[in-house]
Design a protein around this motif. Structure first.
Motif: not given
Length: 182
Positions: A59-84
């Motif tokens: 989070v910056s003064s210019a944007e809100l950018e998703l850079v990763g996600a993690y689901s403990a239930n599913a055991g999945v980690t999303f690693n962004y090489s280019d944020g959304e």
């Protein structure tokens, strides 16, 4: 027009659906206070949804950018090489942008790749009513996402194409959504 209300100026959106509401506790936290926080050094905040799903944002003064996600239930980690990018600041009615993004994640031990494009348009403003209250001077963003998941399992590549339409409501001065419908 969509099932989520009309686009345009001076709209009234009512998100108080009938039926029994479900309560889900969500908080904003420092990434270091979450199980996978150290996996996302570019994140400045973590959004904890129900205590088991985590989204990591810059989070910056210019944007809100998703850079990763993690689901403990599913055991999945999303690693962004280019944020959304979720939103740029400032952003007003009729503003729009297109963002390309990519990430990787593991499925049953196999590496999957996701590449996508988000088309974001501020398609309306007005008043939003939710179970939490009524908010005026709200901006609605329409997200059209198109992305492709591909995974190679023992020499066979599987590809899945996803298209989605989402709506998100923001209020000035708050850099996180009031409501989201996917």
């Amino acid at each position: 027009s969509s099932s989520f209300g009309s686009a345009g100026a001076n709209q009234t959106w009512n998100l108080t659906f009938s039926g029994t509401p479900t309560t889900l506790n969500s908080i904003i936290s420092a990434p270091a206070n979450t199980p996978a926080g150290t996996s996302f050094p570019g994140a400045s905040v973590a959004y904890v949804n129900g205590g088991t799903d985590y989204a990591y944002y810059n989070v910056s003064s210019a944007e809100l950018e998703l850079v990763g996600a993690y689901s403990a239930n599913a055991g999945v980690t999303f690693n962004y090489s280019d944020g959304e990018e979720q939103i740029r600041y400032p952003f007003t009615y009729n503003d729009s942008f297109t963002d390309t993004w990519s990430n990787t994640y593991l499925v049953s031990g196999f590496l999957a790749h996701r590449i996508g494009t988000s088309n974001v348009q501020a398609d309306g403003y007005g008043t939003l009513t939710t179970p939490a209250g009524t908010f005026t001077n709200v901006l609605r963003l329409k997200y059209i996402q198109n992305y492709k998941d591909s995974i190679n399992i023992m020499g066979t590549t599987s590809v899945t194409l996803i298209n989605s339409e989402n709506y998100v409501w923001y209020t000035p001065g708050t850099h996180f959504p009031l409501a989201t419908i996917a």
